[in-house]
Write an enzyme that holds these catalytic residues in place. Structure first.
Site, PDB file in Angstrom:
ATOM      1  N   GLY A  12      75.004  89.618 -56.656  1.00 62.08           N
ATOM      2  CA  GLY A  12      73.901  89.216 -55.704  1.00 62.08           C
ATOM      3  C   GLY A  12      74.328  88.049 -55.000  1.00 62.08           C
ATOM      4  N   ASP A  13      73.486  87.625 -54.173  1.00 67.20           N
ATOM      5  CA  ASP A  13      73.453  86.281 -53.312  1.00 67.20           C
ATOM      6  C   ASP A  13      74.809  86.437 -52.337  1.00 67.20           C
ATOM      7  OD1 ASP A  13      71.433  84.966 -54.715  1.00 67.20           O
ATOM      8  OD2 ASP A  13      73.039  84.624 -56.238  1.00 67.20           O
ATOM      9  N   HIS A  41      65.512  86.247 -50.624  1.00 69.67           N
ATOM     10  CA  HIS A  41      66.293  86.613 -49.292  1.00 69.67           C
ATOM     11  C   HIS A  41      65.686  85.484 -48.288  1.00 69.67           C
ATOM     12  CE1 HIS A  41      66.623  91.034 -50.687  1.00 69.67           C
ATOM     13  NE2 HIS A  41      67.710  90.280 -51.210  1.00 69.67           N
ATOM     14  N   ASP A 333      83.640  82.106 -43.077  1.00 62.86           N
ATOM     15  CA  ASP A 333      84.010  80.702 -42.512  1.00 62.86           C
ATOM     16  C   ASP A 333      83.902  79.448 -43.687  1.00 62.86           C
ATOM     17  OD1 ASP A 333      81.106  81.514 -42.694  1.00 62.86           O
ATOM     18  OD2 ASP A 333      80.576  79.383 -42.366  1.00 62.86           O
TER      19      ASP A 333
HETATM   20  P1  IMP Z   1      66.661  89.048 -64.318  1.00 59.36           P
HETATM   21  O1  IMP Z   1      66.629  90.015 -63.268  1.00 59.36           O
HETATM   22  O2  IMP Z   1      65.744  87.717 -64.170  1.00 59.36           O
HETATM   23  O3  IMP Z   1      66.256  89.687 -65.737  1.00 59.36           O
HETATM   24  O4  IMP Z   1      68.023  88.064 -64.426  1.00 59.36           O
HETATM   25  C1  IMP Z   1      69.198  88.874 -65.078  1.00 59.36           C
HETATM   26  C2  IMP Z   1      70.306  88.352 -64.274  1.00 59.36           C
HETATM   27  O5  IMP Z   1      70.377  88.741 -63.035  1.00 59.36           O
HETATM   28  C3  IMP Z   1      70.529  87.134 -64.586  1.00 59.36           C
HETATM   29  O6  IMP Z   1      72.056  86.749 -64.596  1.00 59.36           O
HETATM   30  C4  IMP Z   1      70.041  86.398 -63.368  1.00 59.36           C
HETATM   31  O7  IMP Z   1      70.732  85.339 -62.800  1.00 59.36           O
HETATM   32  C5  IMP Z   1      70.579  87.405 -62.227  1.00 59.36           C
HETATM   33  N1  IMP Z   1      69.680  87.815 -60.869  1.00 59.36           N
HETATM   34  C6  IMP Z   1      68.463  88.234 -60.728  1.00 59.36           C
HETATM   35  N2  IMP Z   1      68.198  88.195 -59.427  1.00 59.36           N
HETATM   36  C7  IMP Z   1      69.162  87.678 -58.922  1.00 59.36           C
HETATM   37  C8  IMP Z   1      69.264  87.471 -57.323  1.00 59.36           C
HETATM   38  O8  IMP Z   1      68.508  87.964 -56.677  1.00 59.36           O
HETATM   39  N3  IMP Z   1      70.460  86.951 -56.940  1.00 59.36           N
HETATM   40  C9  IMP Z   1      71.443  86.645 -57.952  1.00 59.36           C
HETATM   41  N4  IMP Z   1      71.411  86.933 -59.269  1.00 59.36           N
HETATM   42  C10 IMP Z   1      70.041  87.288 -59.603  1.00 59.36           C
END
Ligand code: IMP
Length: 430
Positions: A12-13, A41, A333
């Site tokens: 993610g991210d 987002h 970058d």
């Molecule tokens: P949950 O989705 O809240 O149950 O979190 C489960 C795992 O997914 C954790 O490690 C969160 O940090 C990660 N996580 C959930 N949504 C995101 C996101 O949008 N970006 C990055 N990590 C996420």
């Protein structure tokens, strides 16, 4: 014409906001198919910053239909609050530009409480969730006791549905030493929010079928990343949905041929929030520098992200399980000015060398990454719009990643600005 799914290919991210916005400008319909308001987002349009969690990115652009598919878990209170927030920024959200699947599962306040309780208790595995109730809501969907959007359309049936879900939750709450949930208060809260959500509730599968027949371009917007996929990610340190592109079909109500092109978003290094294995993590000054230069703080929770070198073995694995056709490489970058760069190409685990991450590896104990070292560059890659504008070593780095991950680079993003892109392939063009 290919309909496109865009997904994160790491944890993610990956910088999805900008790419999804860039693609949604080319699409007619933007569909979320999994996750919920755990996603964050950030979109920057004409200088205005929009932070979206549950709403599809198309919502901030005029003339697009945004769709929340059945694979999404919808917190009705968060949905209405987010609509109010973007409306306060001048964006109009009406049933003409937003449809919510009537068969999508609801996140209730009790899911959030359970998520928080599990995350703060001393027993059990701590996942480091966003505490939004995502996991508990998906559990109830699989357990066939969940409330769904359609239930808000029938307020007279709410007491029986709430009673049914509380049979399970109150037993659980008693076991954890929590007070039982108040059925009457929950029914009243749902009845209050129901008329605000109801106008958006639609048979989304049909809306999408009609859009396809009318030749509209559809963008499926993934949230989180492949390594957080409940099947293919670093289980149990994952989210509770399928984040791979295959889920775009199931989570929206279209068949397996709905997606013509899968774009995977890949950051030029690696980050992760929450607990879980991260073989190329850097807990030293280099990791700090990546975090500072990359502004690596969560949009939803504000948590500091863990940072590390690019892990080509893991990204290759992600791209395969998600069926990615091409990648968008972001945040190159951030690597400007490093003397040398390392790229993970495999692991040494208990004396054995692997070119993939086997299932079931624990929290890093005993995993040693195998690195390839590359020359860094002193020039800037920021804002480049062609290969010719990149330092030669940066081109070499990108080309080497492309080889290692066995997937072509469709575009390179070189700043948060939408137009700063080196484009090799427009995903919407066959
Ligand atoms: P949950 O989705 O809240 O149950 O979190 C489960 C795992 O997914 C954790 O490690 C969160 O940090 C990660 N996580 C959930 N949504 C995101 C996101 O949008 N970006 C990055 N990590 C996420």
């Amino acid at each position: 014409m290919a309909d496109v799914a865009v997904i994160g290919a790491q944890w993610g991210d990956e910088g999805n906001g900008k790419i999804v916005d860039w693609l949604s400008a080319r699409a007619d319909v933007v569909v979320r198919f999994q996750g919920g308001h755990n996603a964050g987002h950030t979109l920057v349009i004409d200088g205005a910053v929009y932070k979206l969690s549950l709403l599809p990115s198309g919502v901030v652009r005029g003339g697009k239909l945004s769709v929340i598919g059945s694979g999404v878990v919808v917190d009705p209170f968060a949905l209405i609050a987010e609509i109010a927030r973007v409306e306060s920024q001048g964006v109009k959200v009406t049933p003409d530009n937003l449809a919510v699947a009537e068969n999508a599962t609801l996140i209730l306040p009790l899911h959030q409480e359970l998520d928080q309780m599990r995350e703060t208790s001393n027993s059990g595995v701590r996942i480091g969730t966003t505490k939004r109730g995502i996991g508990p809501a998906y559990e109830d969907r699989a357990g066939r006791r969940a409330l769904r959007v359609v239930d808000l359309l029938k307020p007279e049936e709410l007491p029986a549905k709430v009673e049914n879900i509380l049979v399970h939750h109150n037993a659980l709450r008693r076991g954890f030493g929590l007070a039982e949930a108040d059925a009457g208060a929950l029914v009243a809260a749902l009845r209050e929010i129901a008329p605000k959500v109801a106008p958006f509730a639609k048979p989304v599968w049909r809306v999408l079928d009609e859009a396809r027949k009318a030749g509209k371009r559809i963008l499926f917007e993934g949230a989180q990343g492949v390594l957080l996929d409940v099947d293919h990610g670093t289980y149990p340190y994952v989210t509770s949905s399928n984040t791979v592109a295959g889920h775009a079909a199931t989570g929206s109500g279209l068949g397996p041929r709905a997606v013509g092109y899968v774009l995977g978003i890949v950051k030029a290094y690696t980050t992760r929030v929450g607990e879980g294995p991260f073989p190329t993590e850097l807990t030293d000054a280099i990791g700090e520098r990546l975090g500072e230069r990359g502004h690596e703080f969560g949009v939803v929770t504000g948590r500091k992200r863990r940072c590390g070198w690019f892990d080509a073995a893991l990204v290759r694995q992600s791209l395969k399980v998600a069926g990615v056709d091409g990648i968008a490489l972001t945040k190159l970058d951030v690597l400007d000015g490093f003397e040398e760069l390392k790229v993970g190409v495999g692991y040494r685990i208990d004396g054995e060398v692997y070119d993939y991450l086997p299932a079931g590896v624990g929290l890093g104990a005993g995993i040693e990454p195998v690195y390839e070292t590359m020359e860094g560059w002193s020039g800037s890659t920021a804002r480049a719009r062609s290969w010719a504008e990149l330092p030669a070593e940066a081109v070499k780095y990108v080309r080497r990643l492309e080889e290692l991950i066995e997937t072509p680079v469709a575009l390179v993003s070189t700043s948060p600005e939408r137009e700063d892109v080196i484009l090799m392939k427009d995903p919407f063009q066959d």
